[in-house]
Motif scaffolding. Structure first.
Motif, PDB file in Angstrom:
ATOM      1  N   VAL A 124       0.841  -1.190   0.000  1.00  0.00           N
ATOM      2  CA  VAL A 124       0.000   0.000   0.000  1.00  0.00           C
ATOM      3  C   VAL A 124       0.885   1.251   0.000  1.00  0.00           C
ATOM      4  CG1 VAL A 124      -1.744   1.289   1.298  1.00  0.00           C
ATOM      5  CG2 VAL A 124      -1.921  -1.186   1.124  1.00  0.00           C
ATOM      6  N   GLU A 125       2.013   1.194   0.724  1.00  0.00           N
ATOM      7  CA  GLU A 125       2.944   2.325   0.766  1.00  0.00           C
ATOM      8  C   GLU A 125       3.505   2.621  -0.620  1.00  0.00           C
ATOM      9  OE1 GLU A 125       3.200  -0.312   2.989  1.00  0.00           O
ATOM     10  OE2 GLU A 125       2.235   0.793   4.621  1.00  0.00           O
ATOM     11  N   MET A 126       3.805   1.564  -1.357  1.00  0.00           N
ATOM     12  CA  MET A 126       4.344   1.737  -2.707  1.00  0.00           C
ATOM     13  C   MET A 126       3.287   2.383  -3.618  1.00  0.00           C
ATOM     14  SD  MET A 126       6.135  -1.075  -5.192  1.00  0.00           S
ATOM     15  CE  MET A 126       7.641  -1.263  -4.287  1.00  0.00           C
ATOM     16  N   VAL A 127       2.047   1.970  -3.479  1.00  0.00           N
ATOM     17  CA  VAL A 127       0.960   2.546  -4.274  1.00  0.00           C
ATOM     18  C   VAL A 127       0.812   4.034  -3.935  1.00  0.00           C
ATOM     19  CG1 VAL A 127      -1.526   2.471  -4.746  1.00  0.00           C
ATOM     20  CG2 VAL A 127      -0.234   0.340  -4.564  1.00  0.00           C
ATOM     21  N   GLU A 183      -2.529  -9.271 -11.147  1.00  0.00           N
ATOM     22  CA  GLU A 183      -2.639  -9.065  -9.701  1.00  0.00           C
ATOM     23  C   GLU A 183      -2.205  -7.648  -9.324  1.00  0.00           C
ATOM     24  OE1 GLU A 183      -1.628 -13.599  -8.115  1.00  0.00           O
ATOM     25  OE2 GLU A 183       0.010 -12.179  -8.484  1.00  0.00           O
ATOM     26  N   ALA A 184      -1.122  -7.180  -9.930  1.00  0.00           N
ATOM     27  CA  ALA A 184      -0.626  -5.827  -9.646  1.00  0.00           C
ATOM     28  C   ALA A 184      -1.652  -4.789 -10.075  1.00  0.00           C
ATOM     29  CB  ALA A 184       0.708  -5.594 -10.356  1.00  0.00           C
ATOM     30  N   LYS A 185      -2.234  -4.975 -11.256  1.00  0.00           N
ATOM     31  CA  LYS A 185      -3.256  -4.047 -11.773  1.00  0.00           C
ATOM     32  C   LYS A 185      -4.429  -3.963 -10.796  1.00  0.00           C
ATOM     33  CE  LYS A 185      -6.261  -3.443 -15.779  1.00  0.00           C
ATOM     34  NZ  LYS A 185      -7.589  -3.466 -15.730  1.00  0.00           N
ATOM     35  N   GLU A 186      -4.918  -5.119 -10.380  1.00  0.00           N
ATOM     36  CA  GLU A 186      -6.061  -5.171  -9.467  1.00  0.00           C
ATOM     37  C   GLU A 186      -5.728  -4.500  -8.128  1.00  0.00           C
ATOM     38  OE1 GLU A 186      -8.545  -8.643  -7.204  1.00  0.00           O
ATOM     39  OE2 GLU A 186      -7.980  -9.033  -9.285  1.00  0.00           O
ATOM     40  N   PHE A 187      -4.536  -4.772  -7.588  1.00  0.00           N
ATOM     41  CA  PHE A 187      -4.114  -4.210  -6.306  1.00  0.00           C
ATOM     42  C   PHE A 187      -4.004  -2.689  -6.387  1.00  0.00           C
ATOM     43  CE2 PHE A 187      -1.046  -2.960  -3.057  1.00  0.00           C
ATOM     44  CZ  PHE A 187      -1.489  -3.665  -1.951  1.00  0.00           C
ATOM     45  N   ILE A 188      -3.389  -2.188  -7.440  1.00  0.00           N
ATOM     46  CA  ILE A 188      -3.199  -0.745  -7.603  1.00  0.00           C
ATOM     47  C   ILE A 188      -4.543  -0.034  -7.729  1.00  0.00           C
ATOM     48  CG2 ILE A 188      -2.342   1.045  -9.181  1.00  0.00           C
ATOM     49  CD1 ILE A 188       0.031  -0.914  -9.764  1.00  0.00           C
ATOM     50  N   GLU A 246      -7.441  -1.096  -6.730  1.00  0.00           N
ATOM     51  CA  GLU A 246      -8.224  -1.294  -5.521  1.00  0.00           C
ATOM     52  C   GLU A 246      -7.816  -0.327  -4.404  1.00  0.00           C
ATOM     53  OE1 GLU A 246      -8.304  -5.160  -3.066  1.00  0.00           O
ATOM     54  OE2 GLU A 246      -9.256  -5.661  -4.973  1.00  0.00           O
ATOM     55  N   HIS A 247      -6.520  -0.006  -4.334  1.00  0.00           N
ATOM     56  CA  HIS A 247      -5.994   0.787  -3.230  1.00  0.00           C
ATOM     57  C   HIS A 247      -5.699   2.244  -3.586  1.00  0.00           C
ATOM     58  CE1 HIS A 247      -5.297  -3.343  -1.842  1.00  0.00           C
ATOM     59  NE2 HIS A 247      -5.469  -2.825  -0.634  1.00  0.00           N
ATOM     60  N   SER A 248      -6.196   2.710  -4.741  1.00  0.00           N
ATOM     61  CA  SER A 248      -5.913   4.100  -5.131  1.00  0.00           C
ATOM     62  C   SER A 248      -6.921   4.568  -6.182  1.00  0.00           C
ATOM     63  CB  SER A 248      -4.498   4.205  -5.702  1.00  0.00           C
ATOM     64  OG  SER A 248      -4.421   3.513  -6.929  1.00  0.00           O
ATOM     65  N   ASP A 249      -6.739   5.820  -6.612  1.00  0.00           N
ATOM     66  CA  ASP A 249      -7.556   6.381  -7.693  1.00  0.00           C
ATOM     67  C   ASP A 249      -6.856   6.240  -9.042  1.00  0.00           C
ATOM     68  OD1 ASP A 249      -9.517   7.181  -5.891  1.00  0.00           O
ATOM     69  OD2 ASP A 249      -8.532   9.099  -5.513  1.00  0.00           O
TER      70      ASP A 249
END
Length: 104
Positions: free
Chosen positions: A31-34, A61-66, A68-71
């Motif tokens: 989340v910090e990296m995002v 997975e990276a696409k979904e995580f990014i 999901e946790h940001s705009d």
């Protein structure tokens, strides 16, 4: 932000000559990296991120995580590279968002 196909094509073409600014390695994506991606996009709007070979993350997975946790919107994935877009809040940094084709 929901982008049309035409807008995504414009952003993909704009990112074509760019080099990745960040790399995701064996420590994975946090989340910090995002948050760092978001801070960088505040005055860039468009950038590439590369997944290194030693990471356990897939581009999907990276696409979904990014997203999901940001705009941030992931405009494209090419191999192990993601193209990220987030419109800038300040007008002086709105280079790509000001040139986006209008949606219908």
């Amino acid at each position: 932000m929901k982008l049309t196909g035409k807008q995504k094509r414009f952003l993909r073409a704009s990112a074509n000559e760019m080099s990745p600014l960040f790399q995701i390695g064996k420590n994975g994506l946090t989340v910090e990296m995002v948050k760092e991606f978001e801070e960088s996009l505040e005055n860039k709007e468009l950038m590439k991120v590369q997944l290194l070979q030693n990471t356990e993350w897939t581009t999907a997975e990276a696409k979904e995580f990014i997203e999901e946790h940001s705009d941030i919107t992931v405009v494209q994935t090419i191999g192990k590279v993601l193209v990220l877009f987030m419109p800038a809040d300040e007008e002086k940094y709105q280079y790509y968002s000001s040139k986006l084709p209008k949606s219908n």
